[in-house]
Motif scaffolding. Sequence first.
Motif, PDB file in Angstrom:
ATOM      1  N   UNK A 134       0.923  -1.092   0.317  1.00  0.00           N
ATOM      2  CA  UNK A 134      -0.358  -0.496  -0.191  1.00  0.00           C
ATOM      3  C   UNK A 134       0.949   1.560  -0.003  1.00  0.00           C
ATOM      4  N   UNK A 135       0.628   2.277  -0.933  1.00  0.00           N
ATOM      5  CA  UNK A 135       1.257   3.562  -1.104  1.00  0.00           C
ATOM      6  C   UNK A 135       2.056   3.261  -1.988  1.00  0.00           C
ATOM      7  N   UNK A 136       2.318   2.536  -3.040  1.00  0.00           N
ATOM      8  CA  UNK A 136       3.538   2.500  -3.667  1.00  0.00           C
ATOM      9  C   UNK A 136       2.849   2.514  -5.176  1.00  0.00           C
ATOM     10  N   UNK A 137       1.375   2.671  -4.995  1.00  0.00           N
ATOM     11  CA  UNK A 137       1.327   3.765  -6.842  1.00  0.00           C
ATOM     12  C   UNK A 137       1.820   4.986  -6.217  1.00  0.00           C
ATOM     13  N   UNK A 138       0.988   5.509  -4.879  1.00  0.00           N
ATOM     14  CA  UNK A 138       1.393   7.013  -4.901  1.00  0.00           C
ATOM     15  C   UNK A 138       2.888   7.262  -4.946  1.00  0.00           C
ATOM     16  N   UNK A 139       4.043   6.562  -4.170  1.00  0.00           N
ATOM     17  CA  UNK A 139       5.667   6.680  -4.906  1.00  0.00           C
ATOM     18  C   UNK A 139       5.873   6.723  -6.102  1.00  0.00           C
ATOM     19  N   UNK A 140       5.426   5.885  -7.220  1.00  0.00           N
ATOM     20  CA  UNK A 140       5.903   5.270  -8.730  1.00  0.00           C
ATOM     21  C   UNK A 140       4.854   6.862  -8.854  1.00  0.00           C
ATOM     22  N   UNK A 141       3.584   7.629  -8.809  1.00  0.00           N
ATOM     23  CA  UNK A 141       3.518   8.697  -9.590  1.00  0.00           C
ATOM     24  C   UNK A 141       4.101  10.045  -9.633  1.00  0.00           C
ATOM     25  N   UNK A 142       5.332   9.835  -7.930  1.00  0.00           N
ATOM     26  CA  UNK A 142       6.166  11.551  -7.847  1.00  0.00           C
ATOM     27  C   UNK A 142       7.512  10.587  -8.542  1.00  0.00           C
ATOM     28  N   UNK A 143       7.918   8.901  -9.134  1.00  0.00           N
ATOM     29  CA  UNK A 143       8.692   8.797  -9.256  1.00  0.00           C
ATOM     30  C   UNK A 143       9.301   9.089 -10.739  1.00  0.00           C
ATOM     31  N   UNK A 144       8.487   8.229 -11.459  1.00  0.00           N
ATOM     32  CA  UNK A 144       8.228   8.051 -12.845  1.00  0.00           C
ATOM     33  C   UNK A 144       7.272   9.076 -13.719  1.00  0.00           C
TER      34      UNK A 144
END
Length: 144
Positions: A134-144
């Motif tokens: 949980x929370x990985x999609x938010x991090x990916x949205x910022x990183x990729x």
Amino acid sequence: MYPRANALGVVVKGNYILLEEQKGKHSKGDGFFYRPIGGTIEFGEKSDQTLVREFQEEIDVEITVKSYISCIENIYKIDQHTGHEITQLYMVDLQSKDLYQKEKFTVTDGDKITCAKWIPLEDVYSGKKVLYPSGLSDILAQEI
């Protein structure tokens, strides 16, 4: 019981991310869910070394660890069982560029066999595909 420390490797190809597909009960229900390739950090092993080992063991692929992304602390509940993971996230590249053309990878983890495939990032960001931790999609949205 103690938290489990693990490492996951994010592999991106254009607008796609390589994710292991699993089916079963998860913290958001029952059915398909996805996660990057990786696994438990063994005692005395650095988290980036875990990724090199896990990609080799699980999908028989050599990788290059590019960069550290973040750490996610994930506390979740499935039925009456509470899980607690501390996950180190890294961007990784597949060493053989030919592998980016492969549609599916067989994932072998002990006796469990699943597959990894290229999933559109849009499906991850929109929530169409259930992504863990949980929370990985938010991090990916910022990183990729």
